[in-house]
Design an enzyme around this catalytic site. Structure first.
Site, mmCIF file in Angstrom:
data_model
loop_
_atom_site.group_PDB
_atom_site.id
_atom_site.type_symbol
_atom_site.label_atom_id
_atom_site.label_comp_id
_atom_site.label_asym_id
_atom_site.label_seq_id
_atom_site.Cartn_x
_atom_site.Cartn_y
_atom_site.Cartn_z
ATOM 1 N N ARG A 1 40.091 10.711 48.355
ATOM 2 C CA ARG A 1 41.481 11.067 48.045
ATOM 3 C C ARG A 1 41.656 12.587 48.096
ATOM 4 O O ARG A 1 40.715 13.349 48.007
ATOM 5 C CB ARG A 1 41.875 10.579 46.650
ATOM 6 C CG ARG A 1 41.110 11.217 45.488
ATOM 7 C CD ARG A 1 41.901 12.311 44.765
ATOM 8 N NE ARG A 1 41.139 12.956 43.710
ATOM 9 C CZ ARG A 1 40.538 14.119 43.852
ATOM 10 N NH1 ARG A 1 40.569 14.758 44.986
ATOM 11 N NH2 ARG A 1 39.881 14.648 42.831
ATOM 12 N N GLU B 1 47.689 19.994 39.599
ATOM 13 C CA GLU B 1 46.303 20.441 39.412
ATOM 14 C C GLU B 1 46.052 20.902 37.986
ATOM 15 O O GLU B 1 46.875 21.639 37.403
ATOM 16 C CB GLU B 1 46.043 21.593 40.396
ATOM 17 C CG GLU B 1 44.742 21.459 41.145
ATOM 18 C CD GLU B 1 44.634 20.157 41.939
ATOM 19 O OE1 GLU B 1 44.023 19.195 41.419
ATOM 20 O OE2 GLU B 1 45.150 20.103 43.049
ATOM 21 N N HIS B 2 44.946 20.482 37.440
ATOM 22 C CA HIS B 2 44.517 20.855 36.083
ATOM 23 C C HIS B 2 45.541 20.449 35.027
ATOM 24 O O HIS B 2 45.737 21.151 34.047
ATOM 25 C CB HIS B 2 44.249 22.371 35.985
ATOM 26 C CG HIS B 2 43.006 22.781 36.690
ATOM 27 N ND1 HIS B 2 41.758 22.635 36.132
ATOM 28 C CD2 HIS B 2 42.803 23.289 37.921
ATOM 29 C CE1 HIS B 2 40.839 23.064 36.984
ATOM 30 N NE2 HIS B 2 41.445 23.457 38.091
ATOM 31 N N GLY C 1 30.820 16.539 48.124
ATOM 32 C CA GLY C 1 30.986 17.853 47.505
ATOM 33 C C GLY C 1 32.175 18.639 48.039
ATOM 34 O O GLY C 1 32.277 19.840 47.828
ATOM 35 N N GLY D 1 35.420 17.975 47.316
ATOM 36 C CA GLY D 1 36.605 17.799 46.473
ATOM 37 C C GLY D 1 37.470 16.617 46.908
ATOM 38 O O GLY D 1 38.631 16.517 46.542
ATOM 39 N N SER E 1 36.468 13.367 46.510
ATOM 40 C CA SER E 1 36.045 12.188 45.742
ATOM 41 C C SER E 1 35.187 11.214 46.528
ATOM 42 O O SER E 1 35.432 10.008 46.511
ATOM 43 C CB SER E 1 37.252 11.439 45.180
ATOM 44 O OG SER E 1 37.903 12.252 44.306
ATOM 45 N N SER E 2 34.187 11.727 47.189
ATOM 46 C CA SER E 2 33.256 10.841 47.895
ATOM 47 C C SER E 2 32.577 9.916 46.888
ATOM 48 O O SER E 2 32.300 8.753 47.190
ATOM 49 C CB SER E 2 32.211 11.647 48.658
ATOM 50 O OG SER E 2 31.533 12.509 47.790
ATOM 51 N N ASP F 1 40.650 9.807 40.427
ATOM 52 C CA ASP F 1 39.968 9.571 41.700
ATOM 53 C C ASP F 1 39.832 8.083 42.004
ATOM 54 O O ASP F 1 40.128 7.628 43.110
ATOM 55 C CB ASP F 1 38.567 10.210 41.669
ATOM 56 C CG ASP F 1 38.633 11.675 41.291
ATOM 57 O OD1 ASP F 1 39.750 12.215 41.309
ATOM 58 O OD2 ASP F 1 37.590 12.257 40.975
ATOM 59 N N LYS G 1 30.156 23.317 39.578
ATOM 60 C CA LYS G 1 30.894 23.016 38.344
ATOM 61 C C LYS G 1 30.046 23.233 37.097
ATOM 62 O O LYS G 1 30.515 23.735 36.094
ATOM 63 C CB LYS G 1 31.355 21.574 38.375
ATOM 64 C CG LYS G 1 32.815 21.447 38.695
ATOM 65 C CD LYS G 1 33.337 20.112 38.225
ATOM 66 C CE LYS G 1 34.461 19.704 39.155
ATOM 67 N NZ LYS G 1 34.405 18.351 39.592
HETATM 68 P P1 NG1 Z 1 37.675 17.690 41.560
HETATM 69 O O1 NG1 Z 1 37.321 19.126 41.636
HETATM 70 O O2 NG1 Z 1 38.456 17.218 42.754
HETATM 71 O O3 NG1 Z 1 36.504 16.825 41.225
HETATM 72 C C1 NG1 Z 1 38.523 18.083 39.026
HETATM 73 C C2 NG1 Z 1 38.577 16.974 37.985
HETATM 74 C C3 NG1 Z 1 39.970 16.315 37.968
HETATM 75 C C4 NG1 Z 1 41.055 17.374 37.781
HETATM 76 C C5 NG1 Z 1 40.873 18.464 38.848
HETATM 77 C C6 NG1 Z 1 41.863 19.593 38.703
HETATM 78 C C7 NG1 Z 1 36.425 15.826 37.661
HETATM 79 C C8 NG1 Z 1 35.550 14.699 38.096
HETATM 80 N N1 NG1 Z 1 37.599 15.932 38.306
HETATM 81 O O4 NG1 Z 1 38.698 17.500 40.308
HETATM 82 O O5 NG1 Z 1 40.022 15.354 36.946
HETATM 83 O O6 NG1 Z 1 41.041 17.923 36.486
HETATM 84 O O7 NG1 Z 1 39.557 19.031 38.786
HETATM 85 O O8 NG1 Z 1 43.149 19.115 38.880
HETATM 86 O O9 NG1 Z 1 36.089 16.595 36.765
#
Ligand code: NG1
Length: 492
Positions: A51, A57-58, A155, A157, A159-160, A204, A252
């Protein structure tokens, strides 16, 4: 039971017609490889997509809804079963990167052991396997022969991991001839993925399972997980999204104390502050402030956000740091909570490193972003003509500006990619996912996709990474339309 996971006989129910020939080849190749490795015919094929977050975001951990969509890139699993044993034989078409694994069922209670300290691809399959067999508690699940092909870059972003966990869970259900609704599959996958040690929120897996072709998905978390398909405008030429991974990796775990986890703490503190100055009981999230303060209000959703933003501006004291925020001691006074208690509550379990807490800036981002999600949805639903693309693009650009300036989760490479894209036919460009690197998403039209990709390759990738290979470029830049969520494919 709500809607069951769909079965499709033809690939054009899953993918955009332009993608079908390529996908047909891919499915055939995977099935041929399955037959070669296992010397047997496949009994089922399932898939679940990655996705991209279009906007929002956030704000999921602040309780506000987000708007992702499923992409064409996905995980397919071809499988067959055996009654004589309960062993799982797991192979991947990319066997150099993901070597074959075998494991056995460990009984109703344990199901399977997952060593979350290891970065091991089969762990994600085990998550789906465990989630499903914990639900169905079979005495003797079928032995499995499986072959996996994933096209969601790991990796990046996109959601693999959710795509793989959802596809795995669906494979286990299908193999054992059980049936499950889309909602159950989503809920099980959300909990199951936590077995690899990531406290994932739910956006996700929801997008991977519940998305519909040609629709984005509005995902809300409060009072409970709720999703609604959002039609994307039909324009001429058709709209398209390009996803470009900056290839900047923000680890992260390493950066969390200064980035992700700090933002979670700042938004909690901001919620407490607003609740206090608005005479509400103490709350955890800005969404609770919003809900409580406006429960009897005649203002509409969007007006509430601007009103609350104005209230925040009005109540925050001027900081002594030219906009850099407040020290922990200052926050302690503002909230009337001793420093020690703040540390224990917010900075112990997940460590946080900072001199200043930028509470007003974070509030401005969260409230304006949550409002943009609602406006994005409304703009899509009320779309009349091609000007909609401009309106959606403006919201995406405003989101990027806010992520960069107020939430400070962008980076020079993201800003650069967005700037280049906007100059070459992107209506709106922004980071997608946590930021500080990772992927960007760009709204454009189908006819402009080849040009936009070429420009990004030349102006960004080849300049920033002179040794980048064609294969790496193909993984980094993805053109996609909103695709359908998890499905069983029966047309092989
Ligand atoms: P990504 O970086 O796509 O995994 C992370 C958080 C989401 C959301 C976004 C910011 C995880 C697994 N996912 O996404 O829930 O907070 O950052 O919008 O931590």
């Amino acid at each position: 039971m709500s809607t069951p996971v769909p079965s499709f006989e033809s690939l054009d129910k899953i993918y955009d017609p332009t993608a079908v020939p390529k996908q047909e080849k891919r499915y055939k190749k995977l099935i041929a490889e399955f037959e070669k490795v296992y010397q047997r015919k496949p009994e089922f094929v399932v898939r679940s997509p990655g996705r991209v977050n279009l906007i929002g975001e956030h704000i999921d951990y602040c309780g506000f809804g987000v708007l992702p969509m499923a992409i064409e890139r996905d995980v397919i699993i071809v499988g067959s079963t055996i009654d004589e044993d309960t062993k799982v034989r797991l192979a991947n078409i990319n066997d150099k990167k993901y070597p074959a694994r075998e494991f056995d069922y460990e009984g109703k209670d344990k199901v399977v052991t997952i060593d979350a300290t290891k970065l091991e691809w089969s762990n994600y399959f085990k998550c789906g396997y465990k989630g499903m067999l914990e639900k169905f508690r079979l005495d003797k699940p079928k032995g499995l022969f499986l072959m996996v092909d994933g096209t969601v870059p790991a990796g990046g972003g996109l959601s693999s991991s959710a795509a793989f966990v959802c596809a795995s869970a669906l494979a286990v259900v299908t193999a054992n001839k059980l049936s499950i609704s889309k909602t159950e599959l989503t809920e099980i996958a959300i909990v199951a993925e936590r077995n690899v040690g990531v406290n994932s929120g739910g956006m996700d897996q929801s997008a991977s399972v519940l998305s519909e072709k040609d629709f984005a998905l509005h995902v809300e978390f409060v009072p409970k997980l709720h999703t609604a398909p959002v039609p994307l405008p039909v324009t001429s030429p058709k709209l398209a999204f390009v996803i470009a991974n900056t290839l900047v990796t923000a680890d992260k775990f390493v950066t969390a104390p200064r980035n992700y986890n700090l933002r979670v703490v700042e938004t909690h503190m901001a919620a407490l502050f607003l609740a206090k100055v608005l005479n509400l009981p103490p709350v955890d999230t800005l969404k609770e402030v919003y809900d409580l303060y406006y429960q009897d209000s005649s203002l509409n959703e969007v007006e509430r956000f601007s009103d609350l933003l104005a209230k925040a501006e009005q109540h925050y004291p001027k900081d002594n740091t030219e906009g850099n925020g407040f020290t922990l001691e200052e926050v302690s006074k503002m909230l009337d909570i001793p420093v020690k208690e703040l540390q224990a509550r917010y900075m112990t379990r997940f460590p946080v490193e900072t001199d200043y807490f930028r509470l007003l800036q974070r509030t401005k981002h969260v409230l304006s972003e949550a409002s943009r999600v609602i406006e994005f949805r409304k703009t899509c639903e009320n779309s009349k003509d091609d000007s909609t693309l401009k309106a959606l693009g403006n919201l995406m650009n405003a989101s990027q500006e806010s992520c960069d300036k107020m939430f400070m989760c962008s980076c020079p490479e993201i800003n650069n990619v967005c700037e280049i894209a906007r100059k070459h036919g992107s209506f709106g460009s922004r980071l997608s996912g946590a930021g500080w690197g990772g992927s960007t998403v760009h709204l454009t039209t189908e006819d402009n996709v080849p040009k936009l990709i070429e420009v990004l390759k030349n102006e960004f990738y080849r300049k920033t990474y002179p040794n980048i290979t064609e294969e790496e470029l193909d993984d980094a830049i993805i053109a996609t339309k909103p695709c359908s969520g998890a499905a069983i494919y029966t047309g092989f």
